[in-house]
Design an enzyme around this catalytic site. Structure first.
Site, short mmCIF file in Angstrom:
data_model
loop_
_atom_site.label_atom_id
_atom_site.label_comp_id
_atom_site.label_asym_id
_atom_site.label_seq_id
_atom_site.Cartn_x
_atom_site.Cartn_y
_atom_site.Cartn_z
N TYR A 109 0.93 -0.96 0.16
CA TYR A 109 0.11 0.13 0.12
C TYR A 109 0.74 0.89 0.02
CZ TYR A 109 -3.81 3.90 1.20
OH TYR A 109 -4.13 4.33 1.12
N GLU A 197 -3.54 7.64 -4.47
CA GLU A 197 -3.54 6.70 -3.31
C GLU A 197 -3.35 4.94 -4.01
OE1 GLU A 197 -7.16 4.11 -1.90
OE2 GLU A 197 -6.53 4.36 0.29
#
Ligand code: GDP
Ligand code: MN
Length: 389
Positions: A109, A197
């Site tokens: 991530y 993101e």
């Protein structure tokens, strides 16, 4: 403002960030055509909606033939995809993105957000990327690392190496990670993004390991769009509430909610307080609407029309504390709205501030049946009583 995954990938690609080879398709035949063109023997068909959580909802499918690409695209396009981020009504899939499937070795991530505390762009990263990042944040917050970026200096190599090391990247992946993070940061700054993101960032490939962005989500600062034409062109109005789109075109700040008491208020703070007061009295607001300062009669009429486009609205609560605004303008706007829109639901009006006496007089002499209120609490109580019948 948000953009689609494929737009985010194309944007990142223009900054030299490695993304899979792919193409967008609006029909099943186009999907087959794209797969043919990009080549390979395995493809990922991905529903393009602004919400995430598609993987778990059937919006991301890996397939092994052109026929399956076509069949999968056909099954996705036109359906309502419901994910944990869309709400129960889901979002309509109008296009899919087809890309060469990657051999994933590990998922990470990597997020860039503006941290309100430090008021700086901050990297948030984890070695436990993929579809369950929300769970990681809850269960094992120590597996998430943060790095704050000083805007005067920019993102430095050592910071990227620190983040990369913390999430377990080493060897030849290290320079790739540094280059990638710096590129995302540069893109974010150039384009006035609020958030970038990447989930997952993945190690892919047979043989030589390579870092690749497999999913990306960007959101941009609406107040900076005036100088971001290329970003504005990526806006997909179909992903937004039509009433919110119309409101923003009239300089109104409207957000749809699921109750039945329509709200027209000036100032975001007073609007929030009005929603609280309604809730406190046991009612449910249908929307948040801030008419802002300088609400001309036309603006008030537009506000009434937009609120009434919601069929659930059983009454309208107008709560104005006029500073820059003028109560007489608001009153004239309400009368104009009543006459032109033939409003059938009760209107509860609370006016205070600049020209309040004049405003009240205009309403009283209009011959129309407004329910007037003394203060916010009184207005909320009357609105709730009205919808209860
Ligand atoms: P999201 O669920 O909306 O965030 O959609 P993602 O694009 O993140 O896809 C969900 C999951 O699908 C990812 O976490 C991956 O595990 C998987 N996925 C995405 N792209 C590929 C790919 O190219 N190959 C394979 N095998 N899996 C993929
Ligand atoms: Mn994802």
């Amino acid at each position: 403002m948000n953009i689609h995954e494929y737009q985010a990938k194309e944007l990142l690609k223009s900054y030299g960030v490695p993304v899979p080879v792919g193409g967008v398709a609006y029909s099943d035949q186009q999907a087959a055509q794209v797969a043919e063109e990009i080549g390979g023997n395995k493809w990922v068909v991905k529903a393009q909606i602004h919400a995430g959580g598609r993987g778990k909802a059937g919006g991301v499918k890996v397939v092994g033939s052109i026929e399956e690409v076509q069949k999968t695209a056909d099954a996705m396009i036109g359906t309502h995809l419901v994910t944990h981020q869309t709400g129960p009504e889901g979002s309509i899939v109008q296009r899919v993105w087809i890309e060469q499937a990657s051999e994933i070795k590990k998922e990470f991530y990597l997020g860039f957000v503006i941290d309100r505390g430090s008021q700086r762009i901050t990297i948030i990263a984890s070695g436990e990327g993929g579809m369950d990042i929300e769970e990681v944040a809850k269960q094992a917050p120590e597996k998430i690392v943060k790095e704050v970026i000083d805007p005067a200096i920019g993102l430095l190599d050592f910071q990227c190496r620190k983040v990369a090391t913390a999430i377990g990247l080493k060897g030849n992946l290290m320079p790739q990670a540094v280059k990638l993070m710096k590129a995302v940061y540069r893109c974010m700054r150039d384009k006035d993004a609020l958030q970038a993101e990447i989930n997952p960032l993945a190690i892919v490939g047979n043989g030589a390991d390579k870092l690749m962005v497999l999913d990306a989500k960007f959101s941009f600062d609406d107040n900076a769009l005036y100088r971001q034409k290329a970003i504005t062109e990526m806006r997909d109005l179909a992903e937004e509430d039509p009433k919110e789109v119309e409101a923003s075109g009239h300089g109104l700040n409207y957000i749809a909610l699921d109750g039945n008491i329509g709200c027209i208020v000036n100032g975001a703070g007073l609007a929030m307080a009005s929603l609280d007061a309604i809730t406190l009295h046991g009612g449910r607001p249908a929307n948040f609407l801030d008419v802002g300062g300088g609400a001309s009669p036309e603006k008030v009429t537009n506000a009434c029309r937009i609120v009434l486009e919601d069929p659930n609205v059983k009454c309208i609560l107008v709560n104005i504390f006029a500073g820059i605004n003028r109560c007489d303008w608001i009153a004239k706007g309400l009368i104009q709205a009543c006459n032109s829109l033939q409003i059938k639901v009760p209107l509860i009006v609370r006016l205070a501030g600049t020209n309040v006496e004049e405003g009240r007089k205009i309403l009283a002499e209009s011959g129309l049946s407004f329910i007037t209120a003394e203060n916010l609490d009184d207005a909320a109580a009357k609105a709730v009583a009205t919808v209860r019948g």
